[in-house]
Design a protein around this motif. Structure first.
Motif, PDB file in Angstrom:
ATOM      1  N   UNK A  63       0.850  -1.190   0.000  1.00 52.87           N
ATOM      2  CA  UNK A  63       0.000   0.000   0.000  1.00 52.87           C
ATOM      3  C   UNK A  63       0.883   1.236   0.000  1.00 52.87           C
ATOM      4  N   UNK A  64       0.589   2.138  -0.918  1.00 48.12           N
ATOM      5  CA  UNK A  64       1.301   3.409  -1.020  1.00 48.12           C
ATOM      6  C   UNK A  64       0.374   4.507  -0.531  1.00 48.12           C
ATOM      7  N   UNK A  65       0.815   5.293   0.427  1.00 47.71           N
ATOM      8  CA  UNK A  65       0.071   6.480   0.864  1.00 47.71           C
ATOM      9  C   UNK A  65       0.660   7.654   0.118  1.00 47.71           C
ATOM     10  N   UNK A  66      -0.193   8.325  -0.665  1.00 45.28           N
ATOM     11  CA  UNK A  66       0.248   9.402  -1.545  1.00 45.28           C
ATOM     12  C   UNK A  66      -0.397  10.724  -1.148  1.00 45.28           C
ATOM     13  N   UNK A  67       0.361  11.794  -1.278  1.00 45.89           N
ATOM     14  CA  UNK A  67      -0.166  13.145  -1.069  1.00 45.89           C
ATOM     15  C   UNK A  67      -0.358  13.794  -2.427  1.00 45.89           C
ATOM     16  N   UNK A  68      -1.548  14.301  -2.665  1.00 44.80           N
ATOM     17  CA  UNK A  68      -1.862  15.001  -3.904  1.00 44.80           C
ATOM     18  C   UNK A  68      -1.884  16.495  -3.631  1.00 44.80           C
ATOM     19  N   UNK A  69      -1.345  17.315  -4.539  1.00 46.74           N
ATOM     20  CA  UNK A  69      -1.358  18.758  -4.321  1.00 46.74           C
ATOM     21  C   UNK A  69      -2.761  19.359  -4.364  1.00 46.74           C
ATOM     22  N   UNK A  70      -3.675  18.732  -5.101  1.00 47.12           N
ATOM     23  CA  UNK A  70      -5.056  19.203  -5.190  1.00 47.12           C
ATOM     24  C   UNK A  70      -5.980  18.059  -4.767  1.00 47.12           C
ATOM     25  N   UNK A  71      -6.514  18.104  -3.559  1.00 43.84           N
ATOM     26  CA  UNK A  71      -7.370  17.015  -3.093  1.00 43.84           C
ATOM     27  C   UNK A  71      -8.540  16.756  -4.028  1.00 43.84           C
ATOM     28  N   UNK A  72      -8.876  15.492  -4.184  1.00 44.85           N
ATOM     29  CA  UNK A  72     -10.031  15.068  -4.988  1.00 44.85           C
ATOM     30  C   UNK A  72     -10.868  14.122  -4.149  1.00 44.85           C
ATOM     31  N   UNK A  73     -12.143  14.386  -4.060  1.00 46.84           N
ATOM     32  CA  UNK A  73     -13.048  13.468  -3.361  1.00 46.84           C
ATOM     33  C   UNK A  73     -13.274  12.264  -4.261  1.00 46.84           C
ATOM     34  N   UNK A  74     -13.409  11.117  -3.670  1.00 44.11           N
ATOM     35  CA  UNK A  74     -13.705   9.920  -4.453  1.00 44.11           C
ATOM     36  C   UNK A  74     -14.810   9.137  -3.761  1.00 44.11           C
ATOM     37  N   UNK A  75     -15.434   8.275  -4.525  1.00 43.55           N
ATOM     38  CA  UNK A  75     -16.471   7.390  -4.010  1.00 43.55           C
ATOM     39  C   UNK A  75     -15.923   5.974  -4.006  1.00 43.55           C
ATOM     40  N   UNK A  76     -16.534   5.122  -3.207  1.00 44.29           N
ATOM     41  CA  UNK A  76     -16.113   3.723  -3.161  1.00 44.29           C
ATOM     42  C   UNK A  76     -16.115   3.138  -4.575  1.00 44.29           C
ATOM     43  N   UNK A  77     -15.073   2.401  -4.901  1.00 45.94           N
ATOM     44  CA  UNK A  77     -14.982   1.754  -6.209  1.00 45.94           C
ATOM     45  C   UNK A  77     -14.275   2.579  -7.266  1.00 45.94           C
ATOM     46  N   UNK A  78     -13.981   3.840  -6.990  1.00 42.31           N
ATOM     47  CA  UNK A  78     -13.280   4.653  -7.983  1.00 42.31           C
ATOM     48  C   UNK A  78     -11.791   4.328  -7.986  1.00 42.31           C
ATOM     49  N   UNK A  79     -11.121   4.791  -9.010  1.00 43.41           N
ATOM     50  CA  UNK A  79      -9.694   4.498  -9.153  1.00 43.41           C
ATOM     51  C   UNK A  79      -8.925   5.746  -9.570  1.00 43.41           C
ATOM     52  N   UNK A  80      -7.610   5.653  -9.429  1.00 49.66           N
ATOM     53  CA  UNK A  80      -6.695   6.668  -9.936  1.00 49.66           C
ATOM     54  C   UNK A  80      -5.823   6.015 -10.988  1.00 49.66           C
ATOM     55  N   UNK A  81      -5.469   6.779 -11.991  1.00 52.29           N
ATOM     56  CA  UNK A  81      -4.516   6.312 -12.994  1.00 52.29           C
ATOM     57  C   UNK A  81      -3.150   6.832 -12.582  1.00 52.29           C
ATOM     58  N   UNK A  82      -2.210   5.903 -12.395  1.00 56.80           N
ATOM     59  CA  UNK A  82      -0.847   6.260 -12.015  1.00 56.80           C
ATOM     60  C   UNK A  82      -0.003   6.233 -13.283  1.00 56.80           C
ATOM     61  N   UNK A  83       0.680   7.336 -13.536  1.00 55.36           N
ATOM     62  CA  UNK A  83       1.552   7.412 -14.713  1.00 55.36           C
ATOM     63  C   UNK A  83       2.981   7.632 -14.242  1.00 55.36           C
ATOM     64  N   UNK A  84       3.870   6.786 -14.714  1.00 52.38           N
ATOM     65  CA  UNK A  84       5.301   6.929 -14.438  1.00 52.38           C
ATOM     66  C   UNK A  84       5.965   7.452 -15.698  1.00 52.38           C
ATOM     67  N   UNK A  85       6.894   8.373 -15.537  1.00 51.66           N
ATOM     68  CA  UNK A  85       7.614   8.935 -16.669  1.00 51.66           C
ATOM     69  C   UNK A  85       9.107   8.743 -16.453  1.00 51.66           C
ATOM     70  N   UNK A  86       9.765   8.077 -17.400  1.00 50.94           N
ATOM     71  CA  UNK A  86      11.203   7.835 -17.326  1.00 50.94           C
ATOM     72  C   UNK A  86      11.961   9.087 -17.767  1.00 50.94           C
TER      73      UNK A  86
END
Length: 97
Positions: A33-56
Motif C-alpha cells: 500500500x502506497x500512501x500518496x499526497x496530492x497537491x489538489x485534493x479530490x473526493x472519491x467514491x467507493x470503487x473509484x480508481x486513480x490512474x498512475x503514470x510513471x515517466x522515465x
C-alpha cells in the motif's frame, strides 16, 4: 472544477498531478500500500480508481489504474494497494523502487 453528485470532480476537469509518497506498507509479500499526497485534493467514491503514470528520464511513460484503498477525505492523501505482477512494468517499479 465541475462538481458532480457526491462532491466528486467531473472527469473532463481532471488533469495529471504529481503525487508524493508519504508511506509504504507491505500487506503481503506481493501487495504493498502506497500512501500518496496530492497537491489538489479530490473526493472519491467507493470503487473509484486513480490512474498512475510513471515517466522515465527519456520521456517514456507507462500508466495503470489502481482502486483507491482509503476512505474519502479532504486531506489530499490517498492510499493505493498494488499487487506486484510477474513482469509487471509499473507494479514492479512501485514495489522495487
Amino acid at each position: 472544477m465541475t462538481p458532480t453528485p457526491g462532491g466528486t470532480t467531473h472527469r473532463r476537469t481532471l488533469r495529471w498531478q504529481p503525487a508524493r509518497v508519504l508511506a509504504l506498507r507491505d500487506e503481503t509479500p506481493r501487495a504493498r500500500t502506497l500512501r500518496l499526497a496530492l497537491p489538489e485534493p479530490r473526493r472519491h467514491l467507493a470503487g473509484q480508481h486513480y490512474v498512475v503514470r510513471l515517466t522515465a528520464p527519456d520521456g517514456y511513460t507507462a500508466q495503470r489504474s489502481y482502486s483507491v484503498a482509503s476512505a474519502p477525505d479532504d486531506t489530499g492523501e490517498i492510499e493505493l494497494t498494488v499487487e506486484e505482477l510477474e513482469d509487471g512494468e509499473v507494479s514492479g517499479y512501485l514495489h522495487g523502487v
